[in-house]
Design an enzyme around this catalytic site. Structure first.
Site, PDB file in Angstrom:
ATOM      1  N   GLU A  81       0.816  -1.217   0.000  1.00 32.99           N
ATOM      2  CA  GLU A  81       0.000   0.000   0.000  1.00 32.99           C
ATOM      3  C   GLU A  81       0.851   1.270   0.000  1.00 32.99           C
ATOM      4  O   GLU A  81       0.443   2.292  -0.567  1.00 32.99           O
ATOM      5  CB  GLU A  81      -0.945   0.003   1.211  1.00 32.99           C
ATOM      6  CG  GLU A  81      -2.051  -1.030   1.132  1.00 32.99           C
ATOM      7  CD  GLU A  81      -1.673  -2.359   1.776  1.00 32.99           C
ATOM      8  OE1 GLU A  81      -2.557  -3.243   1.910  1.00 32.99           O
ATOM      9  OE2 GLU A  81      -0.485  -2.522   2.152  1.00 32.99           O
ATOM     10  N   PHE A 143     -11.658  -7.089  13.895  1.00 31.97           N
ATOM     11  CA  PHE A 143     -10.544  -7.537  13.052  1.00 31.97           C
ATOM     12  C   PHE A 143     -10.221  -6.470  12.000  1.00 31.97           C
ATOM     13  O   PHE A 143     -11.101  -5.971  11.315  1.00 31.97           O
ATOM     14  CB  PHE A 143     -10.910  -8.854  12.367  1.00 31.97           C
ATOM     15  CG  PHE A 143      -9.852  -9.356  11.424  1.00 31.97           C
ATOM     16  CD1 PHE A 143      -8.619  -9.781  11.889  1.00 31.97           C
ATOM     17  CD2 PHE A 143     -10.083  -9.381  10.056  1.00 31.97           C
ATOM     18  CE1 PHE A 143      -7.643 -10.232  11.018  1.00 31.97           C
ATOM     19  CE2 PHE A 143      -9.113  -9.831   9.164  1.00 31.97           C
ATOM     20  CZ  PHE A 143      -7.889 -10.253   9.651  1.00 31.97           C
ATOM     21  N   GLN A 144      -8.963  -6.120  11.911  1.00 34.19           N
ATOM     22  CA  GLN A 144      -8.453  -5.113  10.975  1.00 34.19           C
ATOM     23  C   GLN A 144      -9.153  -3.759  11.132  1.00 34.19           C
ATOM     24  O   GLN A 144      -9.365  -3.034  10.162  1.00 34.19           O
ATOM     25  CB  GLN A 144      -8.542  -5.602   9.525  1.00 34.19           C
ATOM     26  CG  GLN A 144      -7.562  -6.742   9.231  1.00 34.19           C
ATOM     27  CD  GLN A 144      -7.391  -7.036   7.755  1.00 34.19           C
ATOM     28  OE1 GLN A 144      -8.285  -6.776   6.949  1.00 34.19           O
ATOM     29  NE2 GLN A 144      -6.244  -7.591   7.399  1.00 34.19           N
ATOM     30  N   LYS A 193     -17.854  -0.723   5.583  1.00 33.66           N
ATOM     31  CA  LYS A 193     -18.232  -1.793   4.667  1.00 33.66           C
ATOM     32  C   LYS A 193     -19.744  -1.834   4.449  1.00 33.66           C
ATOM     33  O   LYS A 193     -20.212  -2.107   3.321  1.00 33.66           O
ATOM     34  CB  LYS A 193     -17.731  -3.145   5.174  1.00 33.66           C
ATOM     35  CG  LYS A 193     -17.845  -4.248   4.144  1.00 33.66           C
ATOM     36  CD  LYS A 193     -17.091  -5.502   4.544  1.00 33.66           C
ATOM     37  CE  LYS A 193     -17.158  -6.556   3.445  1.00 33.66           C
ATOM     38  NZ  LYS A 193     -16.381  -7.782   3.788  1.00 33.66           N
ATOM     39  N   MET A 508      24.036   9.150   3.186  1.00 32.76           N
ATOM     40  CA  MET A 508      24.015  10.440   3.867  1.00 32.76           C
ATOM     41  C   MET A 508      24.283  10.271   5.353  1.00 32.76           C
ATOM     42  O   MET A 508      24.965  11.100   5.973  1.00 32.76           O
ATOM     43  CB  MET A 508      22.683  11.148   3.641  1.00 32.76           C
ATOM     44  CG  MET A 508      22.652  12.574   4.179  1.00 32.76           C
ATOM     45  SD  MET A 508      23.891  13.659   3.412  1.00 32.76           S
ATOM     46  CE  MET A 508      23.021  14.151   1.928  1.00 32.76           C
TER      47      MET A 508
END
Length: 648
Positions: A81, A143-144, A193, A508
């Site tokens: 993602e 969940f999630q 959802k 760096m």
């Protein structure tokens, strides 16, 4: 910068009064019933979105079903993602359009956070759409489940939580509008959802109800007049050009003002290309790793005209010692930026494109510039350009010079290409040693400094600009963070070119360890380059993904490899440039000190007597900065810089 909503489709326009003067009206057709998921896709189509980057999951799965049937919206399946977010950023930065990314709830949404924060820092128009658990489960640690609206609130222009299907069109249309107007930035739309699954009438067009959101449109004329008067009266002015000029599409107006006034200009890391490097007024990039003329021009000026710039600490050095004799005209679309770091004598809130046009007209009305404007000032600056051209020292270990590699990439690819960099030494070298002649050609993570930006951003830029050559100039550390998007590029036929500047270290960080920690290299060696076990082997990695892999270890191989990459258009190309770990980025202003202490090489700084030390640098500091050690550049852009050309 604004993106108007797509006109209302005729099928759902309000009915007009019947012809012939009949007092009756025709009945408007009933709105179509759509699921919330279908409304997401339909709205994206109607606001003109053609490309999205995403990764499906349970909480966003309803949207992915109608998305499969859309012929107007192309979905590109990423491998992480974060890659979706950076790809959307690259798409937006290269094209000026809103970039769109999609993710599921919980870890899918939180994986977008880095890209959202990056877009917020760099004012990139980004629309992030995330799925959320059922509204009845919110707050139960389902969940999630993650409160992505709460998480992103400090790093978005606005975040929407949508719990009803009927609210989806307005939320997405409003998010797109907010992202692309005023100061551009990221906007999140989080959709439960159940809102995606339920049906509701699809009503279009929507009415944008955004109380309190009124981007500044009208420029205050008296402020513009005051700015023009200061510019006409100044002896040592500098146009301090920031990334806001690029976001506003104001490069043409900037060039008109530079030509009209004859004032020198500097283009920050985010503004490279806003004024062509070949323009005689362009002194190059200012800041911690800017050119000496650009850094000292700001420091010695008596007037700064800051345009879409935010006085970032990497530009100012120690803010209290920055440009101590300068008055400030600060032009910005975001009133919160004005006066945040430096007091503005003349604040101007407005779109840079409009303000620059008005400022040029006001300056012209005042009689314009003299035949030889700011002659003494330019004499000083030309002396600095001749004495301190941008350059570099060849490594003494026999390995490639990264500066040479990047210079040749720019010279062989040309100014019409797009260059997206990672973060670190290679980022600074790419900003310094490639000549930028147009805006939107240089993409990088300037504010957040996000390692892993380059490859997915280049991918997004190539989707937005398919006819341009697109390079990802990356480090061996950055490349390992998001190189899985090579799979996305191979599968979707997105033929980017990747130059891995492989110094086998976090370059760096290693440079700072060399300069400030007595060469104690704690956890910066990556074992990817010369004389190591090469884990991973970047050529084998590229081939495993289906890309063309090339390794370059000697200077005589550099041009042939770049040309092969430019000729290869059927798949991505990864070139492993094995360079010296000892190469450093110069010039440099150490963090937290005055810009007057700029060093053009290790232990080498501009010379001055104690009573001639520039403002903000006392005699003791001057002596410390000058030093007497080795390290002066062997290679420089000499004549080009002396003529005001490609200095950074």
């Amino acid at each position: 910068m604004s993106t108007p909503l797509t006109p209302l489709p005729s099928a759902v326009r309000p009915a007009s009064r019947a012809a012939g003067g009949d007092s009756h009206t025709t009945r408007a057709p009933e709105p179509e019933l759509l699921t919330g998921a279908q409304a997401v896709v339909r709205t994206l189509e109607l606001i003109g979105v053609t490309d999205v980057f995403g990764l499906p999951g349970g909480a966003i799965l309803p949207v992915y079903d109608p998305l499969m049937d859309s012929t107007a919206v192309r979905h590109i399946l990423v491998r992480h993602e974060q890659g979706a977010g950076h790809a959307a950023e690259g798409y937006a930065a290269a094209s000026g359009r809103v970039g769109v990314c999609i993710a599921t709830s919980g870890p899918g949404a939180t994986n977008l956070v880095t890209a959202i924060a990056d877009a917020y820092m760099d004012s990139v128009p980004l629309l992030a759409i995330t799925g959320q658990v059922f509204s009845t489960l919110m707050g139960t640690d389902a969940f999630q489940e993650a409160d992505i609206v709460g998480i992103t609130m400090p790093i978005t222009k606005h975040s929407f939580l949508v719990k009803q299907a009927a609210d989806i069109p307005a939320a997405i249309a409003a998010a797109h509008h907010i992202a692309s107007t005023g100061r551009p930035g990221p906007v999140l739309v989080d959709i439960t959802k159940d809102a995606q699954q339920e049906t509701a009438p699809f009503v279009w067009p929507v009415k944008l109800d955004l109380p309190g959101y009124r981007p500044i449109a009208k420029v205050h004329g008296k402020q513009v007049q005051a700015a023009a008067q200061l510019l006409a009266a100044a002896q040592r002015p500098v146009l301090y050009v920031g990334g806001g000029v690029v976001r506003a599409g104001a490069a043409d107006e900037l060039r008109v003002l530079a030509d009209l006034t004859g004032a020198p200009a500097v283009t920050t890391l985010m503004a490279r290309g806003a004024l062509p490097d070949s323009h005689p007024a362009n002194l190059g990039m200012p800041g911690m790793h800017g050119t000496v003329p650009a850094v000292l021009a700001l420091q010695e000026s008596d007037l700064l005209v800051a345009i879409g710039a935010r006085f970032d600490d990497r530009v100012t050095g120690k803010a209290s010692l920055f440009a101590p004799d300068a008055k400030v005209v600060h032009i910005d679309i975001d009133p919160a930026e004005i006066g945040k770091i430096r007091h503005a004598d003349v604040p101007i809130v407005g779109d840079a494109k409009e303000v620059l046009g008005d400022l040029a007209a006001a300056f012209r009305d005042q009689g314009g510039a003299a035949d030889q404007p700011y002659a003494a000032w330019w004499a000083r600056l030309r002396d600095l350009q001749r004495e301190f051209p941008l350059g570099y020292t060849e490594p003494d270990d026999g390995l490639l010079s990264p500066q040479h590699v990047i210079t040749r990439i720019g010279e062989l690819s040309g100014p019409e290409a797009v260059y997206a960099s990672g973060v670190g030494q290679h980022q600074m070298w790419a900003a310094q040693f490639i000549g930028y002649e147009r805006p939107n050609a240089w993409l990088n993570s300037g504010g957040a400094g996000t390692m892993g930006y380059s490859v997915p951003a280049a991918m997004g830029a190539k989707v937005a600009q398919p006819d341009r050559v697109v390079w990802a100039i990356d480090g061996d550390g950055c490349f390992q963070m998001t190189n899985q998007e090579l799979a996305t590029c191979v599968i979707n036929r997105i033929p980017i070119k990747v130059a891995v500047i492989n110094n086998s270290s976090l370059g760096m960080v290693r440079q700072w360890q060399t300069l400030f920690y007595d060469g104690r290299y704690s956890n910066t060696h990556l074992n990817t380059g010369h004389g190591t076990v090469r884990v991973p082997d970047f050529v084998k990695l590229a081939e495993a993904y289906g890309a063309l892999g090339i390794r370059v270890e000697t200077e005589d191989q550099v041009d042939d490899a770049i040309r092969l990459a430019l000729e290869t258009d059927d798949r991505p190309v990864v070139i492993d440039f094995v360079v010296s770990a000892d190469a450093m980025v110069w010039p440099m202003v150490p963090q937290g000190v005055s810009n007057s202490g700029v060093q053009y090489a290790r232990d080498h700084a501009p010379s001055w007597d104690g009573d001639e030390a520039p403002n903000g640098l006392d005699a003791d500091m001057a002596a410390d900065a000058q030093g007497d050690g080795p390290g002066a550049p062997q290679h420089g852009t000499g004549a080009a810089v002396a003529d005001g050309g490609a200095g950074a």
